[in-house]
Design a protein around this motif. Sequence first.
Motif, PDB file in Angstrom:
ATOM      1  N   HIS A 105       0.855  -1.181   0.000  1.00 21.17           N
ATOM      2  CA  HIS A 105       0.000   0.000   0.000  1.00 21.17           C
ATOM      3  C   HIS A 105       0.899   1.241   0.000  1.00 21.17           C
ATOM      4  O   HIS A 105       1.593   1.515   0.981  1.00 21.17           O
ATOM      5  CB  HIS A 105      -0.915  -0.012   1.233  1.00 21.17           C
ATOM      6  CG  HIS A 105      -1.797   1.166   1.311  1.00 21.17           C
ATOM      7  ND1 HIS A 105      -2.952   1.281   0.584  1.00 21.17           N
ATOM      8  CD2 HIS A 105      -1.679   2.312   2.019  1.00 21.17           C
ATOM      9  CE1 HIS A 105      -3.521   2.441   0.845  1.00 21.17           C
ATOM     10  NE2 HIS A 105      -2.758   3.081   1.716  1.00 21.17           N
ATOM     11  N   TYR A 106       0.899   1.965  -1.120  1.00 19.06           N
ATOM     12  CA  TYR A 106       1.690   3.179  -1.252  1.00 19.06           C
ATOM     13  C   TYR A 106       0.825   4.365  -0.839  1.00 19.06           C
ATOM     14  O   TYR A 106      -0.341   4.450  -1.231  1.00 19.06           O
ATOM     15  CB  TYR A 106       2.146   3.362  -2.700  1.00 19.06           C
ATOM     16  CG  TYR A 106       3.200   2.368  -3.124  1.00 19.06           C
ATOM     17  CD1 TYR A 106       4.544   2.725  -3.107  1.00 19.06           C
ATOM     18  CD2 TYR A 106       2.853   1.089  -3.531  1.00 19.06           C
ATOM     19  CE1 TYR A 106       5.520   1.818  -3.489  1.00 19.06           C
ATOM     20  CE2 TYR A 106       3.815   0.175  -3.918  1.00 19.06           C
ATOM     21  CZ  TYR A 106       5.151   0.548  -3.897  1.00 19.06           C
ATOM     22  OH  TYR A 106       6.114  -0.341  -4.262  1.00 19.06           O
ATOM     23  N   PRO A 107       1.370   5.306  -0.085  1.00 15.53           N
ATOM     24  CA  PRO A 107       0.572   6.430   0.402  1.00 15.53           C
ATOM     25  C   PRO A 107       0.395   7.524  -0.663  1.00 15.53           C
ATOM     26  O   PRO A 107       0.816   8.662  -0.495  1.00 15.53           O
ATOM     27  CB  PRO A 107       1.366   6.917   1.611  1.00 15.53           C
ATOM     28  CG  PRO A 107       2.787   6.581   1.268  1.00 15.53           C
ATOM     29  CD  PRO A 107       2.713   5.299   0.487  1.00 15.53           C
ATOM     30  N   VAL A 108      -0.213   7.139  -1.805  1.00 16.80           N
ATOM     31  CA  VAL A 108      -0.481   8.073  -2.897  1.00 16.80           C
ATOM     32  C   VAL A 108      -1.882   7.795  -3.427  1.00 16.80           C
ATOM     33  O   VAL A 108      -2.249   6.640  -3.629  1.00 16.80           O
ATOM     34  CB  VAL A 108       0.553   7.894  -4.046  1.00 16.80           C
ATOM     35  CG1 VAL A 108       0.205   8.778  -5.232  1.00 16.80           C
ATOM     36  CG2 VAL A 108       1.961   8.172  -3.562  1.00 16.80           C
ATOM     37  N   PRO A 140       9.831   1.220   4.562  1.00 15.47           N
ATOM     38  CA  PRO A 140      10.304   2.606   4.384  1.00 15.47           C
ATOM     39  C   PRO A 140       9.345   3.437   3.535  1.00 15.47           C
ATOM     40  O   PRO A 140       8.572   2.910   2.728  1.00 15.47           O
ATOM     41  CB  PRO A 140      11.640   2.423   3.660  1.00 15.47           C
ATOM     42  CG  PRO A 140      12.094   1.045   4.038  1.00 15.47           C
ATOM     43  CD  PRO A 140      10.837   0.230   4.155  1.00 15.47           C
ATOM     44  N   ASP A 141       9.402   4.741   3.722  1.00 17.50           N
ATOM     45  CA  ASP A 141       8.620   5.720   2.960  1.00 17.50           C
ATOM     46  C   ASP A 141       7.115   5.596   3.181  1.00 17.50           C
ATOM     47  O   ASP A 141       6.325   5.932   2.298  1.00 17.50           O
ATOM     48  CB  ASP A 141       8.941   5.638   1.457  1.00 17.50           C
ATOM     49  CG  ASP A 141      10.421   5.877   1.167  1.00 17.50           C
ATOM     50  OD1 ASP A 141      11.003   6.783   1.793  1.00 17.50           O
ATOM     51  OD2 ASP A 141      10.983   5.147   0.335  1.00 17.50           O
TER      52      ASP A 141
END
Length: 153
Positions: A105-108, A140-141
């Motif tokens: 899950h990318y925070p975008v 990370p990120d």
Amino acid sequence: MAEHGAESFAVAVDAHGKLGWESAAIDDDHIISILTEQVSDEYLAYLREKGVSYLFGGAQEIDFALVLRKLGELFPIQTILLEGGGHLNGSLLKAGLIDELSLLHYPVVDGAPTSPTIFEQGDAPGPATPFKLLSAEQRPDGILWLRYEAGAA
């Protein structure tokens, strides 16, 4: 099946025989093309010339249960990482062939209506599939890695 000593494979679903290959491998993965019986003899000759292995997955449509059985019988394949997009993912989910779901899950968020979805099953979707959370790991990120077991509430 082409002659090869591969230990890893890239399986490409190409029902109508439209993909072009420069060689029989992507990186070090031997290519196995999944076709329907509608593919032309010329395309089959092209695959043989390139050294690409191929399997028929059905007469007019791909039967994914048949394909997975053939892959396990003809190649040393026990586990598949599915990276096919919403339509392919949806087809295998509808056929009951997904046992684990691993999501990054990318925070975008873009919010575009044309953004791809994880599972697409068309106008006649199968029943809802419950998933049980197996693990959640922060990466990370701000990325989250979520793992789920299919078919468990």
